[in-house]
Enzyme design. Sequence first.
Site, PDB file in Angstrom:
ATOM      1  N   ASP A 137       5.072   8.000  12.404  1.00  0.00           N
ATOM      2  CA  ASP A 137       4.315   7.246  13.681  1.00  0.00           C
ATOM      3  C   ASP A 137       3.168   8.119  14.051  1.00  0.00           C
ATOM      4  O   ASP A 137       2.420   7.802  15.074  1.00  0.00           O
ATOM      5  CB  ASP A 137       5.307   6.988  14.777  1.00  0.00           C
ATOM      6  CG  ASP A 137       5.368   5.380  14.927  1.00  0.00           C
ATOM      7  OD1 ASP A 137       4.951   4.667  14.291  1.00  0.00           O
ATOM      8  OD2 ASP A 137       5.845   5.006  15.982  1.00  0.00           O
ATOM      9  N   LYS A 190      10.373   3.061  18.507  1.00  0.00           N
ATOM     10  CA  LYS A 190      11.204   3.071  17.301  1.00  0.00           C
ATOM     11  C   LYS A 190      11.207   1.532  16.785  1.00  0.00           C
ATOM     12  O   LYS A 190      11.025   1.248  15.566  1.00  0.00           O
ATOM     13  CB  LYS A 190      12.431   3.643  17.397  1.00  0.00           C
ATOM     14  CG  LYS A 190      13.187   3.674  15.946  1.00  0.00           C
ATOM     15  CD  LYS A 190      14.689   4.391  16.200  1.00  0.00           C
ATOM     16  CE  LYS A 190      15.436   4.269  14.786  1.00  0.00           C
ATOM     17  NZ  LYS A 190      16.563   5.077  15.071  1.00  0.00           N
ATOM     18  N   ASP A 210      17.511   7.998  10.197  1.00  0.00           N
ATOM     19  CA  ASP A 210      16.479   8.691  10.745  1.00  0.00           C
ATOM     20  C   ASP A 210      15.975   9.895  10.109  1.00  0.00           C
ATOM     21  O   ASP A 210      16.474  10.599   8.945  1.00  0.00           O
ATOM     22  CB  ASP A 210      17.142   9.295  12.187  1.00  0.00           C
ATOM     23  CG  ASP A 210      17.470   8.418  13.182  1.00  0.00           C
ATOM     24  OD1 ASP A 210      16.931   7.339  13.037  1.00  0.00           O
ATOM     25  OD2 ASP A 210      18.175   8.513  14.077  1.00  0.00           O
ATOM     26  N   ASP A 227      18.507  -0.690  18.998  1.00  0.00           N
ATOM     27  CA  ASP A 227      19.786  -0.651  18.045  1.00  0.00           C
ATOM     28  C   ASP A 227      20.719  -1.623  18.406  1.00  0.00           C
ATOM     29  O   ASP A 227      21.140  -2.582  18.002  1.00  0.00           O
ATOM     30  CB  ASP A 227      19.696   0.447  17.378  1.00  0.00           C
ATOM     31  CG  ASP A 227      20.118   1.502  18.356  1.00  0.00           C
ATOM     32  OD1 ASP A 227      20.177   1.339  19.627  1.00  0.00           O
ATOM     33  OD2 ASP A 227      20.164   2.742  17.965  1.00  0.00           O
TER      34      ASP A 227
END
Length: 624
Positions: free
Chosen positions: A27, A167, A191, A333
């Site tokens: 990112d 994310k 991750d 999540d």
Amino acid sequence: MMVINTVLSVMAYDNPPEKLSVYLSDDAGSQLTFYALLEASQFAKYWIPFCKKFNVEPRSPVAYLDSISISDDSKQPKELATIKKLYEDMKNQVENVAKLGRLPEVHLRHKGFSEWDSYSSRHDHDTILQILIDGKDPNAKDSEGCVLPTLVYVAREKRPQYFHNFKAGAMNALIRVSSAISNGQIVLNVDCDMYSNNSLAVRDALCFFMDEKKGHEIAYVQFPQNFDNITKNELYSSSLRVISQVEFHGLDGYGGPLYVGTGCFHRRDTLCGRKFSREIHNEFKIDIPKDREREETIAVLEEKSKVLASCTYENNTAWGKEMGLKYGCPVEDVITGLSIQCRGWKSVYYNPERKAFLGVAPTTLAQILVQHKRWSEGDFQILLSKYSPAWFANGKISLGLQLGYCCYCLWATNCLAVLYYSIVPSLYLLRGIPLFPELSSPWFLPFAYVVISKYMYSLAEYLWSGGTVLGWWNDQRIWLYKRTSSYLLGFIDTIAKSLGLHSDSAFVITAKVSKQEVYRRYVKEIMEFGDSSAMFTALATIALINLVCLIGLMKKAILNEGIPIIYETMLLQFVLCAILVLINWPLYQGLFFRKDNGKMPKYIAIKSIVLAVSSCTCFTLFLT
């Protein structure tokens, strides 16, 4: 190098390489990360066949090579020496470029670096997408002549005027891009620091998805988060031992655990919003996009796939709402997993003896408190949102699973009770006013029973989960610190946001790398207070209030009333205050005794002392 080792560990899964594609989402859009991945793609040609030939575990190069002792070299002297040299050469090359801060001209010849021609900053750049290894290319072979898995670098488009959804936005871009390039029906996300520790984990997950009786019901298989840098007595209680060893197994019996954002295998179609139906059959096959069947060139495929990671692609679509990971919550999540289960799907929690993934736990108190502020704030936002497990999930998931979600969603509100019990009884103790039944009263027994049984059960549960007694004591300390700082700020921020007093919460990333000096103290299990944080002020003030109250009480008892009076009338208050002082001993060390850089910052110490003394004085005057 941490990122690269994670990528290499997943590329080396014990799985047919033609059915494996690995995507790295960067990112920040860093040239250095791309360069490191490019170097790793070359090293993978030797690392993957080495892993398969010698059945290497774990398949992260740095973790494996660190675990090899000198005596082990005799088992595969030539191959091991070669792979060590290749890895060290790659590592040195990457680290030298990182220290230099820019790429030498010789490395810029790769066509991929031309993608940065229009790069402005990490927050303002075009989509950067490069297929470094095409698994369908007959020339993409390892050193043994076997097929290599596909490897893709993705940095989605970023523009200052477009909100990028942290994310969740990056994951959704990856879901779309991967559907155009490989379209695997099972998606694993990890991750950057969670390397694969078990090459068979992918097969373990597929066993659940392909089960003939129940496989069609399963949306995702969640593995626990485990860490390879945990100290013996878990100074910061980072492993969440009881949650992973006890609570998630309990949730598994009620329909499945929460999705925790990493180490999770998903069905692609459930991530894309598909509802459960009993007519679903397990037909796992890769639907190769038609363009690929026409042998589309890599360059054309890359250009077409870039559109899927653009800032404007999601405009007026269901992405972030009904498709992909959900937006608008710091714990995307958890809310995504809940919405999947509310569509009729179940999940599975699998905790094998050999851990599937190992990551890096926070090594400072500030890091762990910031992490838990985000978690508690996000979970509390879910409770107050339209996706609340209390009402949105009612009738869609089992009552046991609803209550399980609510336990975590109510973390932030725990701060109110804990704040009261860690401050008010001690202040009343200083004034000699009892709040609990006297020792001679029959009502003393229920209080004593609850306290003793709760902590005996907690200790037994922790030891059964593989912890130590000192580890349990550290766990109690962090339990207190989280609820009087992280959860308190998370609660305040959520209420303020609900009232429109401030904007959306930021997604705070937990640091993965620490300074050598800090890490040495962490290994010695010395608590780190070196950073400046408002949460430290709250912790220090509460700890000092209890210390002042205990010292004031003992002085009063010795000079005036005598200890028997305290013992008979205020035993529970005295014990509570004494335990709070004892559990805060590392904090007192950081305030008054330590000389290293990990001590409490001086201005926080002075501010906390003033606040604590002022609170005790004002409370005494108020009661007078």
